[in-house]
Design a protein around this motif. Structure first.
Motif, PDB file in Angstrom:
ATOM      1  N   VAL A 101       0.778  -1.178   0.047  1.00  0.00           N
ATOM      2  CA  VAL A 101      -0.015   0.130   0.056  1.00  0.00           C
ATOM      3  C   VAL A 101       0.965   1.191   0.138  1.00  0.00           C
ATOM      4  O   VAL A 101       1.518   1.540   1.042  1.00  0.00           O
ATOM      5  N   ALA A 102       0.889   2.047  -0.862  1.00  0.00           N
ATOM      6  CA  ALA A 102       1.854   3.274  -1.120  1.00  0.00           C
ATOM      7  C   ALA A 102       1.027   4.599  -0.998  1.00  0.00           C
ATOM      8  O   ALA A 102      -0.126   4.830  -1.990  1.00  0.00           O
ATOM      9  N   GLN A 103       1.342   5.459  -0.008  1.00  0.00           N
ATOM     10  CA  GLN A 103       0.656   6.838   0.111  1.00  0.00           C
ATOM     11  C   GLN A 103      -0.765   6.536   0.174  1.00  0.00           C
ATOM     12  O   GLN A 103      -1.771   7.456  -0.466  1.00  0.00           O
ATOM     13  N   ALA A 104      -1.478   5.448   0.893  1.00  0.00           N
ATOM     14  CA  ALA A 104      -3.042   5.355   0.836  1.00  0.00           C
ATOM     15  C   ALA A 104      -3.606   4.618   2.088  1.00  0.00           C
ATOM     16  O   ALA A 104      -4.670   4.925   2.365  1.00  0.00           O
ATOM     17  N   VAL A 105      -2.709   4.122   3.029  1.00  0.00           N
ATOM     18  CA  VAL A 105      -3.330   3.457   3.962  1.00  0.00           C
ATOM     19  C   VAL A 105      -3.989   4.386   5.184  1.00  0.00           C
ATOM     20  O   VAL A 105      -4.980   3.925   5.857  1.00  0.00           O
ATOM     21  N   HIS A 106      -3.837   5.844   5.013  1.00  0.00           N
ATOM     22  CA  HIS A 106      -4.281   6.584   5.866  1.00  0.00           C
ATOM     23  C   HIS A 106      -5.780   6.890   5.459  1.00  0.00           C
ATOM     24  O   HIS A 106      -6.592   7.506   6.465  1.00  0.00           O
TER      25      HIS A 106
END
Length: 244
Positions: A101-106
């Protein structure tokens, strides 16, 4: 918590102006993965991570809730795109050797997402999550960007954005043998390209929706004057964590 889609409206610009990730990140991550049969890139966006994984894995599945984002993704014979949320996927249990998961888990409902990870990961599989902080150019420009991010755009960010500022410290990562690492992405960008990158922010898209105006125009003049002509070095700090 409902799934949040904050990038469909600027999907084409996102694909063009957002950064990709350095080879050093993959050189750190991939040796942790025992098998290279199947990988899942969650919230793939335009598929930039999935395309790299497709060079190594027999099959890569890549999901995103935005059909417009997926429409920007480059095809690969062993890369399979489909719409799905992070928390609910169509995959069988114990299926993947690597989940990224890149720059998205938030943006996720974290407990539900990690429950799904446990379900679809093979025994010994690896989960990796990473993101990147505000870019660094030079102090005078960084100050303008920080003020724009915190103050001007402050009311237009989702609360989730705060997880980027503290590098996911408040997002649980309930897995064993956690490894953490930092990387840097360096680009040479013109002022125009940098301003276009700012226009991919979800807060800027929300400002546009509410006011019918381009928020980036508020800082374009002073930022361009400080930038001057030509290109400048832009550094994005990347933070990553992985577990298996």
């Amino acid at each position: 918590m409902p799934a949040l889609d904050r990038f469909s409206t600027q999907a084409a610009d996102y694909a063009r102006y957002r950064i990709d990730y350095p080879p050093a990140l993959y050189h750190w991550l991939l040796p942790q993965v025992r098998a290279r049969e199947r990988a899942w890139d969650c919230a793939t966006g335009n598929g930039q991570v999935a395309a790299v994984l497709a060079e190594t894995f027999v099959r890569v599945d890549a999901t995103d809730l935005s059909e417009k984002q997926l429409a920007q993704a480059a095809p690969r014979p062993n890369l399979h795109y489909q719409t799905a949320t992070a928390e609910h996927t169509p995959f069988p249990s114990q299926h993947f050797d690597l989940i990224t998961v890149a720059q998205a888990v938030h943006w996720f409902a974290h407990e539900a997402y990690h429950r799904e990870v446990r379900r679809v990961a093979r025994p010994g599989g690896v989960i990796a999550e990473w993101g990147y902080s505000l870019p660094q150019v030079r102090p005078e420009i960084d100050w303008i960007v920080r003020q724009f991010h915190d103050d001007t755009m402050g009311p237009y960010w989702d609360a989730n954005r705060g997880h980027i500022a503290d590098e996911y410290a408040r997002i649980p990562f309930p897995f064993a043998a956690v490894q953490r690492e930092r990387f840097a992405v360096r680009r040479e960008w013109s002022a125009h390209w940098f301003l276009q990158y700012l226009r991919t922010w979800s807060s800027v898209a929300r400002y546009q929706e509410q006011h019918g105006a381009d928020a980036v125009a508020l800082i374009a003049g002073p930022l361009t004057e400080l930038w001057s002509t030509g290109e400048r070095a832009v550094l994005f700090p990347v933070f990553a964590r992985a577990a298996g």
